[in-house]
Scaffold this active site. Sequence first.
Site, mmCIF file in Angstrom:
data_model
loop_
_atom_site.group_PDB
_atom_site.id
_atom_site.type_symbol
_atom_site.label_atom_id
_atom_site.label_comp_id
_atom_site.label_asym_id
_atom_site.label_seq_id
_atom_site.Cartn_x
_atom_site.Cartn_y
_atom_site.Cartn_z
ATOM 1 N N ASP A 96 -1.046 -1.436 6.729
ATOM 2 C CA ASP A 96 -0.958 -0.963 8.106
ATOM 3 C C ASP A 96 -1.733 -1.824 9.096
ATOM 4 O O ASP A 96 -1.728 -1.560 10.292
ATOM 5 C CB ASP A 96 -1.407 0.501 8.214
ATOM 6 C CG ASP A 96 -2.860 0.705 7.816
ATOM 7 O OD1 ASP A 96 -3.598 -0.298 7.736
ATOM 8 O OD2 ASP A 96 -3.258 1.860 7.591
ATOM 9 N N ASP A 132 0.870 -1.161 0.000
ATOM 10 C CA ASP A 132 0.000 0.000 0.000
ATOM 11 C C ASP A 132 0.917 1.225 0.000
ATOM 12 O O ASP A 132 1.829 1.309 0.818
ATOM 13 C CB ASP A 132 -0.884 -0.007 1.248
ATOM 14 C CG ASP A 132 -1.877 1.134 1.244
ATOM 15 O OD1 ASP A 132 -2.586 1.295 0.258
ATOM 16 O OD2 ASP A 132 -1.921 1.883 2.246
ATOM 17 N N LYS A 133 0.695 2.149 -0.924
ATOM 18 C CA LYS A 133 1.665 3.239 -1.113
ATOM 19 C C LYS A 133 1.809 4.139 0.117
ATOM 20 O O LYS A 133 2.892 4.278 0.671
ATOM 21 C CB LYS A 133 1.273 4.106 -2.318
ATOM 22 C CG LYS A 133 2.235 5.279 -2.568
ATOM 23 C CD LYS A 133 1.823 6.115 -3.748
ATOM 24 C CE LYS A 133 0.696 7.074 -3.396
ATOM 25 N NZ LYS A 133 1.122 8.194 -2.535
#
Length: 694
Positions: A582, A387-388
């Site tokens: 995250d 995930d960027k």
Amino acid sequence: METDIKTLYTCPMDPDVIKHSPGFCPKCGMDLVPLIKKEKTEDNHSHHSSMEDNFKRRFFITLPLVIFTMLLSPNIQKWFHYVFNFQGREIVLFTLGTFIFFIGGMPFFIAAKGELKAKSPAMMTLVAFAITVGYIFSVAATFLFPGESLYWEISTLISVFLLGHWLEMRAVRGATGALSELAKLIPPSAHLIKNGKTIDVKTEELAIKDVVIVKPGEKIPVDGVVLEGQSFADESMVTGESRPISKQKGDKVIGGTINQDGSLTIEVSKTGSDTVISQIMKLIQEAQSSKPNVQHLADRAAGVLFYIAVIAGFVSFIFWLLIIPHGLIFAATIAVAVVVVACPHALGLAIPTVTTITSTLGAKNGILIKEMKGLEIARKINYVVFDKTGTLTKGEFGVSSVGVFTGVEISKDELLRLAASLETNSQHSIAKGILEEAKKNKLNTSKVSNFKSYPGKGAVGTVDGVKVAAGNKALMDQLGIKNQNFDNKSTGTQVFVGIDNKLSGVIFLKDQIREDSKDVVDKLHSMGIKVAMLTGDVKEVAEEVGERLNIDTVFTGVLPGDKVERVKELQKGGNIVAMVGDGVNDAPSLTQAHVGIAIGAGTDVAIESADIVLMKSDPLDVVKAISLSRKTNSKMVQNLAWATGYNVFAIPTAAGILYPTFGVLLRPEWAALLMSASSIIVVFNALLLRKTKL
């Protein structure tokens, strides 16, 4: 509901057995004992140590009697050309053999009873069976029919087993110290501030909202929030972060970490099983009690090996007694040797010792393994999805360029200074990025008056007598500040700046790429792994990041709910996919991936959706986790190859296959030595993992 770590129970003979309630060990039948004592957590391996001491004590008690038994045995006297005979020698041998059999063999009988009770006969059952057969035969040879007894063989066999288990448990204990080492991190006492006075209390007596003071060089006793003071904390023992972390008012601190050069006043925020150390211990316990698929295979093989050993021993006995007759003593000796040498302990230890050390090694590097099956699959990963925002990028905006519109007489620095002055009253991440750029260019900001915020759009205020507006196009339209066509190839978030109701320029900001992101992608490529990136950004912004990092696949405009579909898309292409996120917003995609890796967990380590939890916000730890998986698998394969190869060689040799041609015979005591050595070898091979640098 979260399980309190203090309610877990383990087997004193096998610390890899971990249960949530008291009872009996399914492997050996012994009573389970608390893994961590409520009053004295540092002694959580004392039961294991006491069993080690038990084997050691019984070994030295019986050793002199074993030596004396050997001296009295006819075969020993014949081999060494001496005579030591007297009336009643057989009765003395019977007395010595009986004492050694019951005193030395007791741990094996107890454990065998447990295995049979659990309907899982294994190593201890084989040991008990072998020495019992030898003892009964010897008693019969003493009192029922004339013949040579096996007292010295059985005595030496028991002695070797005691020695082997003592050394083996010593080695295993060296591999299972993760929990006790973590427990030792917590200091026994804390400086509690109460009614304006400082008193020393036991750490376990602290409650939430209590205030404690931590002096320079002391360990922080419990998780909390800094109320006063400024210092640096060494958190390497918990998070794996090598650099000291700055701590000041409002910052969180972790119990067990070391306060360095300043005093800190801390308010307790977590106690007991809610603390970071407790959560880490819980994850390690879960990892050590979970089994990779290869462990289930080894367990089944060990179970089958018991029956192979019994059948092979019986067939060998019949073969050497009836088919190629060599006498009852010879046949019985061969049968006992076969049963002994086939003990599946090496096979049983091959995987658990590796997984135990792996969980410890991972924790020391800030990598928490929740499920061993996930780590097992990680070695096969050929696609890692990041995930960027907040993973490959900092999640912080930085100015990429500043543009001034044609016909506006103002410098780029002055435009930036006015915008930064306006943004001093804003807490938005974009505002912080503009302020940071002004500081970097050493531009002095001015006070702002008549400040007004437009949520989601921008802000307006007066700086040095000039009316300044900064925000998006919607704000400019609302304020009636006419927009001009502005052709700029820069991509990113645009903040338009209006001065005295005239559109004067634009500031472009981008999410800042982490310094080590390129290194991560390059290292994954060198491991034969492709990289994908998920982002909600527009195509132009995302592809620019993808090009800079040399990412293989870029998914743009991805909404949170679409992440799962992108992971599925890669999986449909036959890829083994790891998802890195995250752990909160990315929970569904972490679950969908073959391996879910939660990054940047920090002090919130109990993330349910991930297989692997990374304590630091460092994408390089993804490379470490995959490397750990590959090294772990290598050790498992080595141990299984050794344990299997040992049995393939040892059982036929003990059965006498080499005796007719080469005269090679594996006696029971030598078989016991070989079996014990095999177990110790797999343990020490696993221990080599501790020296691995990820």
